[in-house]
Structures are given as C-alpha cells and as structure tokens.
Design a protein around this motif. Structure first.
Motif, PDB file in Angstrom:
ATOM      1  N   ALA A 178       0.847  -1.187   0.000  1.00 44.16           N
ATOM      2  CA  ALA A 178       0.000   0.000   0.000  1.00 44.16           C
ATOM      3  C   ALA A 178       0.880   1.233   0.000  1.00 44.16           C
ATOM      4  N   SER A 179       0.277   2.362  -0.353  1.00 47.46           N
ATOM      5  CA  SER A 179       1.010   3.623  -0.274  1.00 47.46           C
ATOM      6  C   SER A 179       1.200   4.052   1.174  1.00 47.46           C
ATOM      7  N   TRP A 180       0.177   3.778   2.016  1.00 44.69           N
ATOM      8  CA  TRP A 180       0.208   4.175   3.414  1.00 44.69           C
ATOM      9  C   TRP A 180      -0.394   3.063   4.277  1.00 44.69           C
ATOM     10  N   VAL A 181       0.117   2.944   5.492  1.00 42.78           N
ATOM     11  CA  VAL A 181      -0.424   1.997   6.463  1.00 42.78           C
ATOM     12  C   VAL A 181      -0.830   2.763   7.717  1.00 42.78           C
ATOM     13  N   VAL A 182      -2.014   2.418   8.239  1.00 45.63           N
ATOM     14  CA  VAL A 182      -2.490   3.022   9.482  1.00 45.63           C
ATOM     15  C   VAL A 182      -2.758   1.912  10.490  1.00 45.63           C
ATOM     16  N   GLY A 183      -2.095   1.980  11.627  1.00 42.18           N
ATOM     17  CA  GLY A 183      -2.311   1.018  12.694  1.00 42.18           C
ATOM     18  C   GLY A 183      -3.486   1.431  13.553  1.00 42.18           C
ATOM     19  N   CYS A 184      -4.590   0.717  13.423  1.00 44.89           N
ATOM     20  CA  CYS A 184      -5.777   0.903  14.277  1.00 44.89           C
ATOM     21  C   CYS A 184      -5.984  -0.379  15.087  1.00 44.89           C
ATOM     22  N   ASP A 185      -4.878  -0.979  15.500  1.00 43.38           N
ATOM     23  CA  ASP A 185      -4.914  -2.325  16.069  1.00 43.38           C
ATOM     24  C   ASP A 185      -4.823  -2.353  17.582  1.00 43.38           C
ATOM     25  N   GLY A 186      -5.337  -1.322  18.238  1.00 42.15           N
ATOM     26  CA  GLY A 186      -5.607  -1.399  19.657  1.00 42.15           C
ATOM     27  C   GLY A 186      -4.432  -1.200  20.585  1.00 42.15           C
ATOM     28  N   ALA A 187      -4.707  -1.428  21.878  1.00 43.75           N
ATOM     29  CA  ALA A 187      -3.734  -1.144  22.929  1.00 43.75           C
ATOM     30  C   ALA A 187      -2.456  -1.955  22.774  1.00 43.75           C
ATOM     31  N   ASN A 188      -2.572  -3.185  22.290  1.00 42.60           N
ATOM     32  CA  ASN A 188      -1.399  -4.046  22.085  1.00 42.60           C
ATOM     33  C   ASN A 188      -0.942  -4.004  20.631  1.00 42.60           C
ATOM     34  N   SER A 189      -0.900  -2.816  20.076  1.00 40.48           N
ATOM     35  CA  SER A 189      -0.675  -2.616  18.650  1.00 40.48           C
ATOM     36  C   SER A 189       0.623  -3.247  18.144  1.00 40.48           C
ATOM     37  N   PHE A 190       0.483  -4.133  17.168  1.00 32.33           N
ATOM     38  CA  PHE A 190       1.657  -4.652  16.466  1.00 32.33           C
ATOM     39  C   PHE A 190       2.355  -3.537  15.704  1.00 32.33           C
ATOM     40  N   VAL A 191       1.579  -2.696  15.032  1.00 34.29           N
ATOM     41  CA  VAL A 191       2.170  -1.645  14.198  1.00 34.29           C
ATOM     42  C   VAL A 191       3.020  -0.719  15.052  1.00 34.29           C
ATOM     43  N   ARG A 192       2.471  -0.239  16.166  1.00 31.34           N
ATOM     44  CA  ARG A 192       3.215   0.674  17.046  1.00 31.34           C
ATOM     45  C   ARG A 192       4.498   0.020  17.559  1.00 31.34           C
ATOM     46  N   ASP A 193       4.385  -1.216  18.032  1.00 30.05           N
ATOM     47  CA  ASP A 193       5.562  -1.882  18.607  1.00 30.05           C
ATOM     48  C   ASP A 193       6.589  -2.226  17.532  1.00 30.05           C
ATOM     49  N   HIS A 194       6.109  -2.588  16.341  1.00 26.46           N
ATOM     50  CA  HIS A 194       7.042  -3.006  15.290  1.00 26.46           C
ATOM     51  C   HIS A 194       7.904  -1.844  14.808  1.00 26.46           C
TER      52      HIS A 194
END
Length: 545
Positions: A178-194
């Motif tokens: 994708a051109s952009w990714v948005v992490g809306c994956d909650g308190a235990n966010s994979f996106v944020r931690d990754h």
C-alpha cells in the motif's frame, strides 16, 4: 470479494492456511477492524480510494467495550450514512452524576438531547451493534476489502510504499502493499511496537470488575450515568444501549483479582442495585485495568497510528473511542488530499501535532476525574465531599463544553495565522451544526449542504473570490455557501440559517466569511474580500508546503 458482513466472516473468505490469490495493492492499508479502523476505512473508501483492511480475528468481537459516544462522534457516524440505525445502537443520556456515599450530587453534567453538533450530547450504546451497522455499510463500498483471520507479522516501509506481511492461524502467509499503512490495532498494537514507537504512561491505573448486564424487565434509570464515589466501593453505573447496562466495581486494597472476578462476587455487588439472576442476565464479568498513556510518535514515514494504538485513557469521560474517531476524521481528509496530489506529504505531520494536544487534555481530565472517584480512604473521601459540595471542585472539571459541547479547539497545525505565527480567532474553533434550508429542503447542515471543506459567508463567497482561488477551492470539493436569514427566495441559491447558528458565528467573529476544514474545525475568518484572498492563499500554501 465482498467486505465482511455484520456478524460473520465473509462467505468467501480464505480458509486457514490458504492465502487469497488475488490480493491487490491498496492506496491505504489499515491494520485492525474495530470501530476506529471501520470508520477510517469507510471515510477513505467513500472518497474512492482502494482500502485493504487486515484483521487478526475471524469474527467480530461479540461483547461491548466502549459504552458511549458524544455528539461530535454522532455527527461523524451520521456522515457515513448510519444515523438511521441509532435507535437500535444506543440511547441518549440525560445526565452524568457523581454522587457521594450518601447519594448527594458532587458533580453533575446535564446532557442535552440535541447538542452543538445537532445530535445528543451523549449516546450510550451497544458496541457490537455499532460495529455490525458499520460492517453492513462497508459491504456496499466496492473499493473496500476486509481480510479477517490474518494477524500482521511484518511491516517494511520502502519510502515510496509499505509492504505488510500477515499470517493466519495455520501459518499461511499473505503479503500486501500500500502507499500508506495506518495502525488501528488497539492497545497491544503490532504496528506501534514493530516500528519502535515509545509511549508515555502517567502511571494512573486501577483494577475494576466490569459487569455487563442485560435486563429482563424494562427499567428506567435517571440519570442514566452515575459514578458512586463511595470509599467502601467506588462504583460506576452507565447505560450500554437499549435494555443493557454496565456496572463496574473497583478492586479494594487487599482484595485479590481472583476473589473479585467471580460470578458470585458480581451478583453480590449488583444486588445493591436490585439486579439479581431473577431480573437480569450477566453477560460478562471480567477484571480490567485502565491506563493513561499515549504514543510519543503518531507518524513514522508512511506508517501512522490512530485510536488505542496511539492513546489510552481512563473511562471517566467516555472519550476513548470518541478520541479515536476524531483521529481518523482528522487523518482521512489529509490522506485523501495527499493521495490526490492536492497536498504535500508534510500535511500529514499536522495530524499528530493537532491530535496529541486534544488527547493529552482528554487524558488529563480523565485522570482528574479518576482521582475524585478512586478514593477508598474514608477521611480523604469526606474531605473531597466537603470541597466539592462547597463548590470548590474546579480541579475535577468534567470537561463540559469540551467533552459534551462543540469540542476542544485546535491550538496548532493547519490554521490561519494572518501575518503572525499564532492562530487568529476563531481559527481552531469547532463549527457547530444547525438546521438550514436550501432549495426547499430543511435539515441539519451536513445533510442539506454536505460534508467536506466549506466556505460560508454573509455575502456570496463565489463572487468575492479571485478566479484562481475559486478554481482551487472547487477542485477540493469545497461547498461555497451564501448564508442568509429569512426567506431563501430573497437570495437565489442561498442557504437559510434556520436556527441562526452560522450568522451568529460570523457576527461574533466580526467576519463576513469562514473557511471550515472537513473535520469541522474553522481554518480562519475574513472580514473583507482582501482578507478572504489572504485566508484562501494561506490555506493553499499550508496544503502544498
């Protein structure tokens, strides 16, 4: 392949271990399909963008989490076309009362059935019903595709695009771009931690027994939402949609989680409120801990965060989900302009700058309220009661006028500054919504005029604009509104300010024109055609810089 339906995975969803063979590239890839991911995906797909959602769970979560939304959120949801389902989703709240152990009101917020945004100031709701309605709305969008049963496991930002790898329960792997990714994956966010984003945690946390109850007999609760500030057991009692109610009981010092988290404990505590197995069903009891924290970065390259992935707050202002929906309303129109080439990528840097101030203010308010409620010492509670009953409780402000009114203003970001560096009032204020009439149709402004950028004035904005600026604004889909009082026939094409909301705003701002962003925040005001030229010019340069 159709997006997922309201209650079950899509019939043609890939089976475990069998990745779909035709996963396309997307303009925006969203990780997580709770309410925040749902709203963002619909906002983008209705603008025509190819949206792909990866959700780790194969079926929607069947139990409620959030229990309310405010008028601003109701306005956003209505713009998605789901307002007709509000009666089955929720119930407007009449008041929010904070009471001491004797039942005396320490703090009280009266809640209007129609607030500044044209909707109830607070609606208590059943979250699974809301998610089902949003899923059904998503099914009708050809550019939106939802892949359930795939957990994000790797993410690479190549600078010009992002590649995500997701894995199903059997180990089947799926790669998508994708051109952009948005992490809306909650308190235990994979996106944020990754991506290695750190968080700031205020360390304010308590354990609570949450009890979701379905009443078998009709009952009226007024006020609908109550905080029982009883040091013997601080307790929350709130509506949770039609026929449903939630009680929460704080864990006391010396009490174990295992002791608290038992069905017999729940029924014993509920009995005080005349809730028993004879007149109610206990759908769930569980102990949870709230947090007061936020991510220190909300954008890194082509990866962004929203909702619980970006912030967590105590529940006492009911703003957790609402804050997440504000996130994606802010983000969606900026992503739209960047994808269209109508704005530079730096516009996305205004997203975290604008939103983090709001979120920190909401978290701070929630913590202050939590410190009022979460008191188990009798002497401290007595002192608190005396102070609040004497009217000295300003430090525990519930945020009325922010939480339940038009909403907090922006103080930084994409706002008109004139010739200075600070926003010029009323830049940053939230535009309320009133009823208007246009070409014989009367209703709320968003329904009659539409959503998106708006340039409104007590004079005809189109006649006051330079040709190049008119072309620029119409290219963005801006609604040009000549607002008048009285009979619409007196000014052909004009919009009648039925409730005198907009003309009053112009008068208060001593302005003839207001330029309003798609998220309802006022970009700036202009008194003359010359100032209007400056206003629109600064808006254009702010998008393109």
């Amino acid at each position: 392949m159709r997006p997922a339906g309201p209650d079950t995975p899509q019939a043609d969803a890939p089976k475990a271990g069998t990745p779909p063979a035709d996963v396309p590239e997307a303009d925006v890839l969203i990780v997580g399909y709770g309410p925040i991911g749902q709203v963002l995906s619909i906002l983008l797909a209705t603008r025509g963008w190819r949206v792909l959602v990866v959700e780790r769970w194969e079926t929607p979560y069947a139990l409620p989490r959030a229990t309310s939304f405010d008028g601003e959120t109701a306005r956003t949801l209505a713009s998605l076309g789901v307002a007709g389902s509000y009666p089955e989703i929720g119930l407007p709240a009449d008041a929010y009362d904070w009471r001491n152990a004797e039942g005396r009101s320490l703090l009280r917020v009266e809640l209007a059935e129609r607030g500044a945004h044209g909707w109830p100031e607070t609606t208590t709701m059943h979250q699974p019903a809301l998610e089902a309605v949003l899923c059904a709305r998503a099914e009708r969008l050809p550019h939106l595709r939802v892949l359930r049963g795939y957990a994000a496991t790797d993410l690479v930002d190549h600078g010009t695009g992002v590649e995500l790898t997701a894995t199903d329960a059997a180990g089947g792997r799926l790669r998508c771009a994708a051109s952009w990714v948005v992490g809306c994956d909650g308190a235990n966010s994979f996106v944020r931690d990754h991506i290695g984003v750190r968080t700031t945690d205020l360390g304010f946390s308590f354990d609570w027994l949450l009890c979701d109850v379905v009443l078998t007999e009709p009952r009226v609760f007024s006020p609908l939402n109550v905080q029982h500030c009883d040091p013997d057991r601080p307790t929350t009692a709130v509506g949770s949609g039609p026929g449903r109610r939630r009680w929460e009981f704080m864990r006391l010092p010396g009490e174990s989680v295992a002791e608290l988290n038992r069905a017999e404990t729940a029924w014993r505590l509920l009995e005080r409120f005349d809730v028993t197995p004879e007149n109610a069903t206990l759908r769930r009891h569980t102990v949870y801990s709230f947090q007061a924290a936020w991510a220190d970065e909300w954008r890194r390259g082509r990866v962004l965060l929203a909702g619980d992935a970006a912030h967590l707050m105590p529940p006492f202002t009911g703003q957790g989900m609402c804050a997440g929906i504000r996130d994606v309303l802010n983000l969606s129109w900026k992503l739209d302009l960047v994808l269209r080439g109508a704005a530079g990528e730096r516009l996305l840097d205004t997203y975290p700058r604008e939103r983090i101030d709001h979120v920190r203010e909401a978290i701070d308010t929630s913590v202050r309220l939590g410190r009022v409620l979460c008191v188990t010492d009798a002497a401290t509670a007595a002192s608190r009661d005396a102070s609040l009953l004497a009217g000295a409780g300003a430090g525990a402000d519930t945020g009325r006028g922010r939480q339940h009114g038009a909403g907090p203003p922006l103080r930084t970001g994409l706002l008109y500054t004139g010739i200075g560096t600070a926003p010029v009032p009323p830049a940053g204020e939230v535009m309320p919504q009133g009823r208007v009439c246009h070409e014989g149709v009367t209703g709320l402004f968003d329904e009659v005029v539409g959503t998106g950028p708006v340039l409104l004035g007590s004079a005809d904005p189109a006649a006051a604009l330079e040709e190049s600026q008119l072309t620029f604004l119409t290219g963005l889909g801006t609604h040009l509104v000549h607002m008048v009082a009285g009979d619409a026939e007196a000014a052909p094409g004009a919009v009648v300010d039925v409730e005198e909301v907009y003309l009053a705003l112009l008068k208060a701002a001593r302005a003839r024109f207001l330029l309003v962003r798609p998220d309802h925040h006022i970009f700036g005001a202009a008194r003359t055609s010359r100032e209007l030229t400056s206003l629109v010019g600064q808006f254009r340069s702010g998008l393109l810089e």
